[in-house]
Write a protein that holds these residues in place. Sequence first.
Motif, PDB file in Angstrom:
ATOM      1  N   GLN A  75       5.669   0.289 -10.495  1.00 17.47           N
ATOM      2  CA  GLN A  75       4.479  -0.426 -10.028  1.00 17.47           C
ATOM      3  C   GLN A  75       3.353  -0.308 -11.039  1.00 17.47           C
ATOM      4  O   GLN A  75       3.354   0.573 -11.898  1.00 17.47           O
ATOM      5  CB  GLN A  75       4.015   0.147  -8.692  1.00 17.47           C
ATOM      6  N   GLY A  76       2.392  -1.236 -10.913  1.00  9.40           N
ATOM      7  CA  GLY A  76       1.214  -1.209 -11.756  1.00  9.40           C
ATOM      8  C   GLY A  76      -0.040  -0.923 -10.947  1.00  9.40           C
ATOM      9  O   GLY A  76       0.010  -0.677  -9.734  1.00  9.40           O
ATOM     10  N   ALA A  77      -1.172  -1.005 -11.625  1.00  9.48           N
ATOM     11  CA  ALA A  77      -2.448  -0.667 -10.994  1.00  9.48           C
ATOM     12  C   ALA A  77      -2.763  -1.520  -9.766  1.00  9.48           C
ATOM     13  O   ALA A  77      -3.235  -0.994  -8.751  1.00  9.48           O
ATOM     14  CB  ALA A  77      -3.572  -0.766 -12.030  1.00  9.48           C
ATOM     15  N   PRO A  78      -2.532  -2.872  -9.797  1.00  7.94           N
ATOM     16  CA  PRO A  78      -2.861  -3.662  -8.605  1.00  7.94           C
ATOM     17  C   PRO A  78      -2.079  -3.243  -7.370  1.00  7.94           C
ATOM     18  O   PRO A  78      -2.630  -3.222  -6.257  1.00  7.94           O
ATOM     19  CB  PRO A  78      -2.520  -5.098  -9.041  1.00  7.94           C
ATOM     20  N   PHE A  79      -0.795  -2.900  -7.549  1.00  9.93           N
ATOM     21  CA  PHE A  79       0.001  -2.473  -6.399  1.00  9.93           C
ATOM     22  C   PHE A  79      -0.480  -1.117  -5.891  1.00  9.93           C
ATOM     23  O   PHE A  79      -0.600  -0.901  -4.668  1.00  9.93           O
ATOM     24  CB  PHE A  79       1.478  -2.385  -6.778  1.00  9.93           C
ATOM     25  N   LEU A  80      -0.775  -0.212  -6.795  1.00  7.03           N
ATOM     26  CA  LEU A  80      -1.285   1.105  -6.416  1.00  7.03           C
ATOM     27  C   LEU A  80      -2.579   0.980  -5.633  1.00  7.03           C
ATOM     28  O   LEU A  80      -2.823   1.718  -4.673  1.00  7.03           O
ATOM     29  CB  LEU A  80      -1.501   1.937  -7.683  1.00  7.03           C
ATOM     30  N   TRP A  81      -3.402   0.018  -6.008  1.00  7.40           N
ATOM     31  CA  TRP A  81      -4.707  -0.222  -5.380  1.00  7.40           C
ATOM     32  C   TRP A  81      -4.568  -0.692  -3.941  1.00  7.40           C
ATOM     33  O   TRP A  81      -5.404  -0.363  -3.100  1.00  7.40           O
ATOM     34  CB  TRP A  81      -5.469  -1.245  -6.227  1.00  7.40           C
ATOM     35  N   SER A  82      -3.513  -1.445  -3.625  1.00  9.49           N
ATOM     36  CA  SER A  82      -3.452  -2.150  -2.336  1.00  9.49           C
ATOM     37  C   SER A  82      -2.326  -1.703  -1.418  1.00  9.49           C
ATOM     38  O   SER A  82      -2.068  -2.357  -0.401  1.00  9.49           O
ATOM     39  CB  SER A  82      -3.310  -3.662  -2.582  1.00  9.49           C
ATOM     40  N   ASN A  83      -1.660  -0.585  -1.721  1.00  7.94           N
ATOM     41  CA  ASN A  83      -0.508  -0.205  -0.903  1.00  7.94           C
ATOM     42  C   ASN A  83      -0.421   1.280  -0.591  1.00  7.94           C
ATOM     43  O   ASN A  83       0.667   1.780  -0.298  1.00  7.94           O
ATOM     44  CB  ASN A  83       0.781  -0.672  -1.577  1.00  7.94           C
ATOM     45  N   ARG A  84      -1.529   1.987  -0.605  1.00  5.09           N
ATOM     46  CA  ARG A  84      -1.473   3.407  -0.264  1.00  5.09           C
ATOM     47  C   ARG A  84      -1.169   3.570   1.229  1.00  5.09           C
ATOM     48  O   ARG A  84      -1.300   2.645   2.035  1.00  5.09           O
ATOM     49  CB  ARG A  84      -2.778   4.106  -0.636  1.00  5.09           C
ATOM     50  N   ASN A  85      -0.796   4.774   1.584  1.00  3.83           N
ATOM     51  CA  ASN A  85      -0.576   5.183   2.976  1.00  3.83           C
ATOM     52  C   ASN A  85       0.504   4.371   3.691  1.00  3.83           C
ATOM     53  O   ASN A  85       0.469   4.236   4.918  1.00  3.83           O
ATOM     54  CB  ASN A  85      -1.890   5.120   3.778  1.00  3.83           C
ATOM     55  N   LYS A  86       1.461   3.822   2.922  1.00  2.93           N
ATOM     56  CA  LYS A  86       2.548   3.046   3.531  1.00  2.93           C
ATOM     57  C   LYS A  86       3.891   3.717   3.265  1.00  2.93           C
ATOM     58  O   LYS A  86       4.043   4.515   2.341  1.00  2.93           O
ATOM     59  CB  LYS A  86       2.572   1.621   2.955  1.00  2.93           C
ATOM     60  N   GLN A  87       4.864   3.339   4.079  1.00  3.67           N
ATOM     61  CA  GLN A  87       6.244   3.744   3.873  1.00  3.67           C
ATOM     62  C   GLN A  87       7.039   2.509   3.457  1.00  3.67           C
ATOM     63  O   GLN A  87       6.972   1.477   4.118  1.00  3.67           O
ATOM     64  CB  GLN A  87       6.833   4.340   5.154  1.00  3.67           C
TER      65      GLN A  87
END
Length: 422
Positions: A75-87
């Motif tokens: 993953q890159g920065a945009p995905f890291l930014w918008s997908n925390r706290n998920k399974q």
Amino acid sequence: MLENFETEFPEHTPRTDGAPHPLDGTLVVDFSHFIAGPLATMILADMGAQVVKVEAPARGDDLRRYPPMHPQLDQGAPFLWSNRNKQSVALDLKSPEGIELVRQLIRKADVLVENFSSGVMGRLGLDYETCRALNPRLVYCSVAAYSREGKFADRLGFDPIAQAESGFVSMNGYADRDGVRALSPVMDISTAMMVSNAVLGALLARERLGTGQRVEVSLFDTAVLMTGYASMQSLFTGSDPKRSGNTSPDTCPSGAFHAKDRTFYINSGNDNIFQRLMIQVLERPDLAAHADYASGPLRSKHRERLFGVLNDAFGKEEWSLWQGRMRAAGVPCGLVRTVGEAIRSPEARDHELVTRIPHPVLGSVPNVRLPIRYATTPLADPVAAPCVGQHTREVLKTVLGMNENVIDAAAKAGAFGLAPTN
């Protein structure tokens, strides 16, 4: 990559032990991808919902490959930014076994969020009516480009298209050239906020009515809302707003000005602010009393002359002096910053907007928090965005109660694709 951030930003401060989350016990099955849907479900996850992100095996959400990619991650920065706290659960939705597992998750879920093209969920056998039969209490939220039904249901859409077609682009930029889009995905972000609000409202309604419902949020509809009161002004006057660059068509003096060392912005939203700016900041009572500047419309009429006076005065001193004076006088103002300056600013540091959070591969990664602060039910401690399928077995065990033999059988049958991810 990520050089020095560990010395620049503090560790995340954990929430109070034992404090409840706003959405404790809420299960969200997330079929969304790119930005609007995932950011909406991340907001729900930050509120404590268990968000199960259903992704294609191996490949996952296409946003994972948006740059900059980290060489050690999928993953890159945009995905890291918008997908925390998920399974992340990797399921092959083209296989009967994968679809059956999804249906079992839907039976347990409180919320389903999807932003596929119109018709995809129906072809998968996961349309609203089918899902409602599985779970009458389900809140089923579709994020559409234009609509799920009607003349424009077939149209695809992304943030820049919504900016263009809503009139938003036509409002921004300078009068002597074409309008410009916002580089930030403002329509995706605002749609995400609409989606999370819509889901919360439907969950509250379910508590009163006892049943779930279908919810739809449109990227285009949200983009029209994001033109602000300009739409109502256009209805009143019959005229479209004109691009005015960094000035405001409604208030004056509002715009970018130049101190000796920095550019800053003033928003002089009413006559009282103008008076304080002239008398307390610039020490020009003569301008405060000038008939040409007695009202907002008059100041706008004489904007060029007034801006010339202001820039001439501001250019003689550094920003630090003007900032002190304007803050003391109650004049709204701020530096024109870069993104890097903003996230390192005293204001951002005071609010701990950017922190470090643990990561199983990199040790730690940056995190940009939501601007929500609950006193009694603080947001969840952030957990970094998962890799594709990271929680497949865990979710099938804990949510569906499946044992290892059953999971292995599902894998062998193709539920997790040709290369199952555990």
